[in-house]
Design a protein around this motif. Structure first.
Motif, PDB file in Angstrom:
ATOM      1  N   ARG A   5       3.320   3.796  -5.300  1.00  0.00           N
ATOM      2  CA  ARG A   5       4.553   3.032  -5.123  1.00  0.00           C
ATOM      3  C   ARG A   5       4.356   1.585  -5.558  1.00  0.00           C
ATOM      4  N   LEU A   6       5.444   1.000  -6.040  1.00  0.00           N
ATOM      5  CA  LEU A   6       5.399  -0.416  -6.419  1.00  0.00           C
ATOM      6  C   LEU A   6       5.221  -1.294  -5.181  1.00  0.00           C
ATOM      7  N   THR A   7       4.402  -2.307  -5.310  1.00  0.00           N
ATOM      8  CA  THR A   7       4.210  -3.236  -4.196  1.00  0.00           C
ATOM      9  C   THR A   7       5.276  -4.327  -4.254  1.00  0.00           C
ATOM     10  N   GLN A   8       5.366  -5.098  -3.140  1.00  0.00           N
ATOM     11  CA  GLN A   8       6.326  -6.208  -3.116  1.00  0.00           C
ATOM     12  C   GLN A   8       5.972  -7.250  -4.186  1.00  0.00           C
ATOM     13  N   GLU A   9       4.675  -7.465  -4.422  1.00  0.00           N
ATOM     14  CA  GLU A   9       4.253  -8.426  -5.444  1.00  0.00           C
ATOM     15  C   GLU A   9       4.673  -7.972  -6.837  1.00  0.00           C
ATOM     16  N   GLU A  10       4.539  -6.667  -7.102  1.00  0.00           N
ATOM     17  CA  GLU A  10       4.951  -6.141  -8.406  1.00  0.00           C
ATOM     18  C   GLU A  10       6.457  -6.273  -8.595  1.00  0.00           C
ATOM     19  N   ARG A  11       7.211  -6.025  -7.527  1.00  0.00           N
ATOM     20  CA  ARG A  11       8.668  -6.170  -7.652  1.00  0.00           C
ATOM     21  C   ARG A  11       9.046  -7.638  -7.922  1.00  0.00           C
ATOM     22  N   SER A  12       8.337  -8.560  -7.295  1.00  0.00           N
ATOM     23  CA  SER A  12       8.604  -9.984  -7.566  1.00  0.00           C
ATOM     24  C   SER A  12       8.326 -10.307  -9.033  1.00  0.00           C
ATOM     25  N   SER A  13       7.237  -9.754  -9.582  1.00  0.00           N
ATOM     26  CA  SER A  13       6.913  -9.972 -10.990  1.00  0.00           C
ATOM     27  C   SER A  13       7.985  -9.382 -11.891  1.00  0.00           C
ATOM     28  N   ILE A  14       8.468  -8.190 -11.539  1.00  0.00           N
ATOM     29  CA  ILE A  14       9.528  -7.555 -12.351  1.00  0.00           C
ATOM     30  C   ILE A  14      10.762  -8.447 -12.386  1.00  0.00           C
ATOM     31  N   GLY A  15      11.161  -8.988 -11.186  1.00  0.00           N
ATOM     32  CA  GLY A  15      12.333  -9.852 -11.131  1.00  0.00           C
ATOM     33  C   GLY A  15      12.183 -11.091 -12.004  1.00  0.00           C
ATOM     34  N   GLY A  16      10.983 -11.716 -11.950  1.00  0.00           N
ATOM     35  CA  GLY A  16      10.764 -12.913 -12.756  1.00  0.00           C
ATOM     36  C   GLY A  16      10.775 -12.617 -14.245  1.00  0.00           C
ATOM     37  N   PRO A  53      14.269  -8.654  -6.050  1.00  0.00           N
ATOM     38  CA  PRO A  53      13.006  -8.047  -5.575  1.00  0.00           C
ATOM     39  C   PRO A  53      12.970  -7.762  -4.090  1.00  0.00           C
ATOM     40  N   GLU A  54      13.394  -8.730  -3.231  1.00  0.00           N
ATOM     41  CA  GLU A  54      13.335  -8.518  -1.776  1.00  0.00           C
ATOM     42  C   GLU A  54      14.241  -7.372  -1.362  1.00  0.00           C
ATOM     43  N   HIS A  55      15.447  -7.371  -1.900  1.00  0.00           N
ATOM     44  CA  HIS A  55      16.398  -6.308  -1.561  1.00  0.00           C
ATOM     45  C   HIS A  55      15.871  -4.960  -2.034  1.00  0.00           C
ATOM     46  N   ALA A  56      15.288  -4.905  -3.229  1.00  0.00           N
ATOM     47  CA  ALA A  56      14.751  -3.653  -3.756  1.00  0.00           C
ATOM     48  C   ALA A  56      13.636  -3.119  -2.873  1.00  0.00           C
ATOM     49  N   HIS A  57      12.775  -4.010  -2.377  1.00  0.00           N
ATOM     50  CA  HIS A  57      11.659  -3.561  -1.545  1.00  0.00           C
ATOM     51  C   HIS A  57      12.158  -3.008  -0.208  1.00  0.00           C
ATOM     52  N   LEU A  58      13.134  -3.688   0.408  1.00  0.00           N
ATOM     53  CA  LEU A  58      13.687  -3.203   1.683  1.00  0.00           C
ATOM     54  C   LEU A  58      14.416  -1.873   1.508  1.00  0.00           C
ATOM     55  N   ALA A  59      15.169  -1.747   0.394  1.00  0.00           N
ATOM     56  CA  ALA A  59      15.917  -0.493   0.149  1.00  0.00           C
ATOM     57  C   ALA A  59      14.968   0.676  -0.048  1.00  0.00           C
ATOM     58  N   THR A  60      13.871   0.441  -0.764  1.00  0.00           N
ATOM     59  CA  THR A  60      12.898   1.516  -0.986  1.00  0.00           C
ATOM     60  C   THR A  60      12.243   1.939   0.315  1.00  0.00           C
ATOM     61  N   ALA A  61      11.916   0.972   1.174  1.00  0.00           N
ATOM     62  CA  ALA A  61      11.317   1.297   2.477  1.00  0.00           C
ATOM     63  C   ALA A  61      12.283   2.096   3.331  1.00  0.00           C
TER      64      ALA A  61
END
Length: 361
Positions: A5-16, A53-61
């Motif tokens: 699974r993608l980590t929160q750090e990876e999702r932040s990188s994707i957003g940037g 990124p934050e919303h994506a991580h919470l939705a996945t959880a």
């Protein structure tokens, strides 16, 4: 890690990187992930212009928490209500199905048929078959289609419900036998057309004629002959001649010795007629002509003639009584061959009384 699974750090990188206009392939390369992982992640969470990124991580959880593992199926009971070993029954069904499959029937159709036959009620719903066999509904549906085409399974509506049950009757093997006989006569009829097309007397025509004779005789032996018009067993038990047509001009339907012109008689009907004429002669006790029998039974003469022909060709229909034709073209009955010794026959035969026809010996 690729595949996890993608980590929160990876999702932040994707957003940037999305904000910088970097494409999915380059983002995936930088993360060491498949491009499809990045594209699905963005598509699920607002797209390239709305990814947070934050919303994506919470939705996945949240989605992960909602996915509860399916409850394991309840273990099958070791025995059924009759005390039979359920594992042994399942193994027998699979073994029997494999044996039938070797005869040419599709494997799934044999599994469905044997499962139905080994069920005490002889019927199951589609859902029941899926559960019993551990296969998909589509597989069961396809197998049922094959079995219905062979006339081995019937559909029955469950009272008060929209569901249907699939049922096999006690006569399933008789129906299978007749279906095979009908298939043989279709082969014979097709081969007869081949003879006409290739030419009788030619090498290819002769080979086709041998094929026609083989399947015509096989169909006749299996079901007493089949009607070229309907594919049903005929009245007289004669196979269709080459060309697939019955003799014309005898006042009967093609392939039938009893049916009225324009009608078709089933094997069961013509067999019943044969039994009736034997019973009528036994009741009469006299030797009768075809016309006299027709008058007594209220039947047209051609029906009586066909019934007599069938009773003659298939003597087992009369049970212990067999037909006999006298030199004067009359019909009577006597004990079937082999049931009485010659001495017993002589002792039981009496001279005819005045005005009475002598029974055949």
């Amino acid at each position: 890690m690729p595949g996890g699974r993608l980590t929160q750090e990876e999702r932040s990188s994707i957003g940037g990187w999305l904000g910088e206009g970097i494409g999915y392939a380059e983002i995936a390369r930088r993360l060491g992930r498949p491009t499809s992982t990045v594209s699905r992640e963005v598509a699920r969470n607002g797209g390239p212009g709305g990814y947070r990124p934050e919303h994506a991580h919470l939705a996945t959880a949240g989605r992960a928490r909602r996915r509860r593992p399916a409850a394991p199926p309840a273990p099958a009971p070791a025995t059924d209500p009759y005390g039979r070993d359920t594992v042994a029954v399942r193994e027998f069904v699979e073994e029997f199905a494999a044996l039938m499959a070797r005869s040419g029937m599709p494997p799934m159709a044999t599994r469905v048929l044997t499962r139905l036959f080994a069920t005490d009620s002889a019927s199951l719903t589609a859902a029941g078959l899926v559960a019993e066999l551990g296969v998909s509904p589509a597989s069961v549906s396809q197998a049922i289609g094959v079995l219905e085409e062979l006339d081995l399974v019937r559909r029955e509506r469950v009272p008060g419900q929209r569901r249907e049950r699939y049922t096999v009757g006690d006569d399933v093997w008789l129906r299978a036998w007749l279906a095979s006989a009908r298939k043989n006569v279709r082969w014979a009829r097709t081969a007869a057309r081949g003879v006409a097309l290739l030419g009788p007397g030619t090498p290819a025509g002769d080979r086709m004629e041998l094929m026609r004779e083989f399947f015509a005789r096989l169909g006749d032996d299996m079901a007493g002959g089949l009607s070229p018009a309907t594919g049903e067993p005929t009245a007289t038990g004669e196979s269709a001649p080459a060309g697939g047509e019955a003799p014309a001009g005898d006042g009967t339907a093609p392939g039938s010795g009893t049916a009225a012109p324009g009608s078709t008689a089933t094997w069961e009907e013509t067999a019943a007629d044969a039994v009736t004429v034997v019973a009528a002669l036994a009741q009469s006790g006299a030797a009768l002509t075809t016309g006299e029998l027709a008058e007594a039974l209220g039947w047209p003469p051609h029906r009586v003639a066909g019934a007599l022909a069938r009773a003659t060709r298939r003597p087992h229909l009369g049970g212990p009584v067999a037909l006999r034709r006298t030199p004067s073209e009359r019909w009577t009955t006597a004990a079937a061959p082999g049931l009485l010794t010659p001495g017993q026959r002589r002792a039981l035969t009496r001279p005819p009384e005045a005005g009475e026809h002598a029974p055949a010996r």
